[in-house]
Design an enzyme around this catalytic site. Structure first.
Site, short mmCIF file in Angstrom:
data_model
loop_
_atom_site.label_atom_id
_atom_site.label_comp_id
_atom_site.label_asym_id
_atom_site.label_seq_id
_atom_site.Cartn_x
_atom_site.Cartn_y
_atom_site.Cartn_z
CB ILE A 51 21.88 52.57 20.23
CG1 ILE A 51 20.49 52.37 20.84
CG2 ILE A 51 21.78 52.66 18.71
CD1 ILE A 51 19.58 53.57 20.70
CG ASP A 71 33.71 65.73 25.54
OD1 ASP A 71 32.65 65.84 24.87
OD2 ASP A 71 33.85 66.25 26.66
NE ARG A 123 32.38 71.59 11.42
CZ ARG A 123 32.54 72.61 12.26
NH1 ARG A 123 32.02 73.80 11.96
NH2 ARG A 123 33.17 72.44 13.41
CE1 TYR A 147 18.20 62.38 25.07
CE2 TYR A 147 15.85 62.17 24.58
CZ TYR A 147 17.15 61.68 24.50
OH TYR A 147 17.39 60.50 23.84
CE LYS A 164 19.13 62.41 21.45
NZ LYS A 164 20.32 61.83 20.76
CB THR A 204 20.48 51.92 26.18
OG1 THR A 204 19.99 53.19 26.65
CG2 THR A 204 19.88 51.60 24.81
#
Length: 261
Positions: A18, A66, A132, A166, A170, A201
């Site tokens: 994506i 990272d 941020r 996961y 999310k 993907t």
């Protein structure tokens, strides 16, 4: 079709899936500068070449990064503004998968501490650090349209018990996004979120490590009512949210593809 002419963008997780589709579409829409970051530099050259063919005028800068390092994320965003003088939009796409497959019940007893920490560190902390840092540099820039898009997932809604880490990461990403949106709206910065459904993907096979082929994975999800979408479809939604065409929208979490109602 929204134009991105003369604008500067930052994309995490930008070298594949994506993220790469978003970079390519931004270039097609006329973006002046695309600064993409990814934990792996493997696809940097091929993506730069692909973008150069579609729009030779777009400058593409690739950085190995990272997103678990707040300091490195800060340095990356600050260097973009120092070099290019602006940052109009950012998409935080960097994320990692969690393998599902058949596990014993109850699956919470098999949730590995190290895996839990690793996934939340990338998928939640990485989004927090990136957003941020983007707000930090954007708020000091001259008034103008500025937009940040975070990428959550269908997993934020589907409550699947064998991808605890996961799904939690999310769900938290979506919640974090709406909170930040309310916080920074009056600073002239819009923050939104997209939640892709099953998407083709390089990360997709990682969710189903026991599957023998990509077609098997697609068939399995289709039988569950979730046809597999393509990264380009998600990228179109991200680019729309980054554009001035979506100015009335902030604090939204938009489902893209087949998702639970």
């Amino acid at each position: 079709m929204p134009s991105m002419t003369s604008k500067v963008f930052a994309i995490t997780g930008g070298a594949s899936g994506i993220g790469a589709a978003t970079c390519r579409l931004l270039a097609e829409r006329g973006a002046a500068v695309i600064c993409l970051a990814d934990v792996s530099s493997t696809n940097f050259t091929s993506l730069q070449e692909s973008i150069a063919k579609s729009n030779p005028s777009t400058l593409v800068h690739c950085t190995e990064l990272d997103v678990r390092s707040a300091d490195k994320v800060d340095q990356w965003l600050q260097s973009i503004v120092s070099t290019h003088g602006d940052l109009h939009g950012a998409a935080n796409v960097a994320g990692i998968a969690q393998g599902a497959g058949l596990r014993a019940t109850p699956t919470i007893l098999e949730e590995n501490d190290a895996e839990w920490s690793r996934i939340l560190d990338v998928n939640l902390n990485g989004v927090f650090y990136s957003t941020r840092a983007q707000v930090r540099v954007m708020k000091d820039l001259p008034p103008g349209h500025r937009s940040i898009v975070n990428v959550a997932s269908i997993a934020a809604f589907s409550h699947v018990p064998d991808v605890y880490a996961y799904g939690t990461s999310k769900s938290a990403c979506a919640y974090l996004t709406t909170c930040i949106a309310a916080d920074v709206f009056w600073s002239g910065i819009r923050v939104n979120c997209v939640s892709p459904g099953i998407t083709n993907t390089p990360m997709l096979p990682q969710f189903e490590p026991k599957a023998k082929s990509l077609d098997e994975i697609k068939d399995m999800y289709r039988d569950q009512g979730y046809p597999t979408g393509e990264a380009d479809g998600v990228a179109r939604t991200i680019v729309w949210l980054l554009s001035e065409d979506s100015i009335p929208v902030y604090g939204a979490n938009i489902n893209v593809g087949a998702c639970p109602p």
